[in-house]
Write an enzyme that holds these catalytic residues in place. Structure first.
Site, PDB file in Angstrom:
ATOM      1  N   SER A 264       3.939  -6.228  37.639  1.00 16.82           N
ATOM      2  CA  SER A 264       3.531  -7.618  37.458  1.00 16.82           C
ATOM      3  C   SER A 264       3.000  -7.809  36.047  1.00 16.82           C
ATOM      4  O   SER A 264       2.395  -6.898  35.466  1.00 16.82           O
ATOM      5  CB  SER A 264       2.435  -7.997  38.460  1.00 16.82           C
ATOM      6  OG  SER A 264       1.203  -7.373  38.134  1.00 16.82           O
ATOM      7  N   ASP A 265       3.250  -8.990  35.473  1.00 10.96           N
ATOM      8  CA  ASP A 265       2.491  -9.330  34.284  1.00 10.96           C
ATOM      9  C   ASP A 265       1.038  -9.479  34.712  1.00 10.96           C
ATOM     10  O   ASP A 265       0.740  -9.733  35.872  1.00 10.96           O
ATOM     11  CB  ASP A 265       3.028 -10.614  33.650  1.00 10.96           C
ATOM     12  CG  ASP A 265       2.691 -10.727  32.171  1.00 10.96           C
ATOM     13  OD1 ASP A 265       1.796  -9.992  31.705  1.00 10.96           O
ATOM     14  OD2 ASP A 265       3.311 -11.544  31.477  1.00 10.96           O
ATOM     15  N   TRP A 266       0.145  -9.338  33.758  1.00  5.73           N
ATOM     16  CA  TRP A 266      -1.281  -9.282  34.067  1.00  5.73           C
ATOM     17  C   TRP A 266      -1.754 -10.639  34.606  1.00  5.73           C
ATOM     18  O   TRP A 266      -1.853 -11.622  33.890  1.00  5.73           O
ATOM     19  CB  TRP A 266      -2.063  -8.871  32.829  1.00  5.73           C
ATOM     20  CG  TRP A 266      -2.234  -7.401  32.667  1.00  5.73           C
ATOM     21  CD1 TRP A 266      -3.417  -6.731  32.472  1.00  5.73           C
ATOM     22  CD2 TRP A 266      -1.233  -6.372  32.691  1.00  5.73           C
ATOM     23  NE1 TRP A 266      -3.202  -5.371  32.378  1.00  5.73           N
ATOM     24  CE2 TRP A 266      -1.869  -5.127  32.509  1.00  5.73           C
ATOM     25  CE3 TRP A 266       0.150  -6.386  32.855  1.00  5.73           C
ATOM     26  CZ2 TRP A 266      -1.185  -3.913  32.481  1.00  5.73           C
ATOM     27  CZ3 TRP A 266       0.841  -5.164  32.832  1.00  5.73           C
ATOM     28  CH2 TRP A 266       0.177  -3.959  32.651  1.00  5.73           C
TER      29      TRP A 266
END
Length: 748
Positions: A264-266
């Site tokens: 996941s992106d942050w």
């Protein structure tokens, strides 16, 4: 007896080694196939251990399995250098003294080289730096398509064309992963602007999705063999892309057979059930926006942490989905943390600086050069030394700090002014004037430039002071453009205007009125408006080029390096000449609840030069444009066949001759036109290119081979790629608007 004793003594070590080998668990036996090791390790893990490895334990790390000897897994931001270490649960840097790096040119510059061999060197060099720093995965490269010049993050990507981006990304990944460091290709998918990136729902046709926005990711997986993919913040079909069933389960994992991890992106995970079922494998940064603080030490509350475990224990889910995620994570471990490394890596080595300088020099684009104003040649006189005036904040401002997650703590950064002085100061009088004041902060996440850029002169005084010095100069080099502050080339926001900031247009007009040799060096990752284009003698696109910026710019201005860069995107004259803006398809329309903004890609497949051809606009500079200090002639186009079957390949050959006085490099560009399509297709599409280096007067045949894939479009009805029989035309030249050589053939 003595012989038997000696035989026993000789064989004992072998027997011990064999016994030891027999006792080694399969997952620790590096001679065993990775899939066997994965299954063995998986079978030994408890539920708690499985849950632990699929989510973060700190800002940039995930736990290993200590009981089994599997170490923690460390990620770090790229893609232009290894980001300085941050605190365990904060974004601020950890104030270490051994985490400086070489800042490599931004990926727009790499793409502008049109040289895949340099992409390999880039990835390998960055991978060595990451390895030395103990990083197991670099969060990059980025391959999102250049849809609008307002996108604040375009500088991190590789331009507008899916074929160019695909060709450049694969060797970058290969080079990096040769070091046992994973490349995490981002942001999958449709992350084509920054404003409202957490709320945007993209509406796009299947053709545009598959023909424009997905090919670079597909190439990263199938040609680059990427070990990780990062989901993007936005939504597609109302599902967040970090857990999107169509993008992750169906296209990435089923159709492309991706065997790595989806990260996941942050802050990109939003729903526990979707995170479980829709293809997310490792969750990072939940409850942050990727740039600022959110909840602290919340790792056990992540969607793929205790909430997931609770649902398994309650019986809503079995371990089927969990085991697939863990298999992928273990596969990643055996490719990185548990793999044999060829060396310990290198940090800030001479070879890395050499690579950065070479990539920068080959990526800088000479956009305009009236009357051969460049390269700078000091005039000889017994009465005075030639004078060179450098103007502009970007001549002195550090550009490696700022811009979002790609901000770096470079070991050194040579400014353009210092580079010019070092190269030309012994033969010319080099002077400097500020000209304008922009961003003077010089701080990002605790990393500071140490520069004091304060200047309290008024706008008019700054311009007047520069004009006075320009009156007596032989050359005026304006080093301007954008910077990496908010609402310019920076993550989190888009630009508010296509125009240059800080009254730079007024400055250039004023200088051009008093000096006939004004050269503008534009520092940016984006195209900008240039209303004064016809008032200056030369324009150079200098990008953000990192540690060796000053040296590389001086190399080109002085002629030590003959420029060979080509634009990886179209440079429009006006924002209204861009499809997304002409059709009112940016930034989108907010829904009534103000929680989601729908952004319809109304231009479809017509992005960049494809839109130029369709709308008959005239850009300032075309896609693929780039001049040289020498000249080239392309001639004698020939095809190895006039008809081809779908199973065939077509060899296209052209003769290239250096007709000028200098050695140089030229990029042969091959475009394809479908003359008899049953669907609407672009007038031409890039399907091949080759860069060739020639001495003055030398000629060489260049051959580019294409196959059925170069002739295909995505058939929305049948959900597949289709190459229809009929006539096609090959167009060859050195820019998308200079394709003078053409030949046709028939696909049977």
């Amino acid at each position: 007896m003595t012989f038997a004793k000696n035989l026993f003594t000789f064989c004992l070590p072998c027997l011990i080694a064999l016994h030891s080998k027999a006792q080694t668990p399969v997952y620790l036996d590096s001679d065993k196939p990775i899939e066997q090791r994965v299954e063995d390790a998986l079978g030994r893990m408890t539920l708690n251990e499985k849950i632990a490895v699929i989510h973060a334990q700190s800002k940039f790390s995930a736990p290993g399995v200590k009981r089994l000897g599997l170490p923690d897994f460390w990620t770090d931001d790229g893609p232009h250098g290894v980001r300085p270490d941050v605190l365990w649960d904060e974004w601020e840097q950890a104030d270490q003294t051994n985490d400086s790096c070489v800042a490599f040119p931004a990926l727009t510059c790499l793409a502008a080289t049109w040289n895949p061999s340099l992409a390999l060197i880039y990835g390998h060099s960055l991978g060595e730096e990451a390895l030395y720093r103990g990083k197991d995965m670099i969060l990059g490269p980025g391959v999102n398509i250049y849809r609008t010049p307002l996108n604040g993050r375009n500088f991190e990507y590789m331009g507008e064309d899916p074929f160019l981006t695909s060709t450049m990304v694969a060797p970058y990944i290969i080079g990096m992963q040769q070091n046992g460091v994973a490349a995490c290709v981002k942001h999958y998918a449709l992350n084509n602007d920054e404003e409202n990136r957490h709320n945007v729902n993209v509406i796009v046709s299947d053709r545009a999705l598959h023909e424009i926005y997905l090919p670079a990711f597909k190439a990263a997986v199938q040609k680059g063999k990427a070990w990780a993919i990062m989901g993007s913040y936005g939504m597609y079909k109302n599902q967040h892309n970090c857990h999107n069933d169509i993008l992750l389960n169906q296209i990435l994992k089923r159709d492309w057979r991706f065997d790595g991890v989806v990260v996941s992106d942050w802050g990109g995970a939003h729903d526990t059930d979707q995170a479980i079922t829709n293809g997310l494998d490792m969750e990072f940064g939940t409850w942050t926006d990727g740039l600022t603080m959110g909840k602290t030490n919340a790792y056990d509350s992540y969607h793929l942490a205790e909430p997931y475990k609770k649902l398994i224990l309650e019986g809503k889910y079995t371990e089927r989905e969990l085991n697939d995620k863990v298999r992928r994570v273990l596969r990643l471990y055996f490719r990185t943390t548990m793999a044999h490394k060829p060396n310990r890596g290198f940090l800030c080595s001479e070879s890395h600086y050499e690579a950065a300088r070479k990539i920068a020099g080959e990526g800088i684009v000479l956009l305009l050069n009236k009357d051969n104003t460049l390269p700078i040649v000091p005039s000889s006189s017994t009465h005075r030394r030639a004078k060179l005036l450098v103007v502009g904040e970007n001549a002195i401002k550090m550009m490696t700090v700022g811009g979002g997650s790609s901000s770096l703590k470079a070991q050194r950064e040579v400014s353009p002014l210092d580079g010019i002085k070092a190269r030309l100061g012994h033969v010319m009088q080099v002077d400097y004037e500020r000209g304008y004041v922009g961003d003077t902060t010089g701080n990002y996440n605790g990393v500071t430039t140490g520069q004091n850029l304060a200047d309290h002169r008024s706008e008019s005084q700054l311009i007047n002071d520069a004009v006075e010095k320009a009156k007596g100069a032989d050359y005026v080099v304006v080093i301007g453009g954008l910077n990496k502050s908010d609402y310019q080339d920076c993550e989190g926001h888009d630009r508010k205007s296509y125009a240059l900031p800080y009254a730079q247009d007024k400055l250039v007009y004023a200088l051009a009125r008093v000096n006939k040799r004004v050269i503008f060096v534009n520092i940016s990752g984006n195209a900008v408006a240039m209303p004064w284009r016809d008032r200056v003698q030369a324009i150079v696109q200098g990008w953000y080029i990192g540690s060796e910026a000053g040296h590389a710019i001086a190399d080109v201005l002085s002629g030590d390096v003959n420029p060979s860069g080509k634009l990886p995107f179209t440079w429009p004259a006006r924002l209204e000449d861009v499809g997304a803006h002409a059709l009112g398809a940016y930034p989108g329309t907010w829904r009534a609840d103000k929680k989601v903004i729908d952004q319809e890609y109304k231009e479809g497949i017509y992005v960049g030069y494809r839109w130029v051809d369709k709308a008959h606009t005239k850009p300032l500079f075309a896609f693929g444009h780039g001049l040289s200090y020498t000249s080239f002639a392309l001639s004698n186009l020939r095809l190895d066949k006039t008809t081809m079957r779908a199973s065939d390949s077509l060899r296209v050959t052209v003769t290239v001759r250096n007709t000028g006085p200098r050695d140089g490099k030229e990029t042969v560009q091959l475009y394809v036109r479908d003359n008899q399509a049953s669907v609407d297709r672009p007038m031409k599409e890039l399907k091949g290119f080759a860069k060739v280096e020639l001495r003055a007067g030398q000629r060489q045949d260049v051959t580019i081979t294409i196959g059925k894939d170069a002739l295909s479009f995505y058939d929305e009805k049948n959900k597949r790629w289709t190459a229809e029989p009929g006539e096609f035309t090959i167009l060859v030249g050195n820019s998308s608007d200079k394709l003078k050589l053409r030949k046709s053939f028939v696909l049977l």
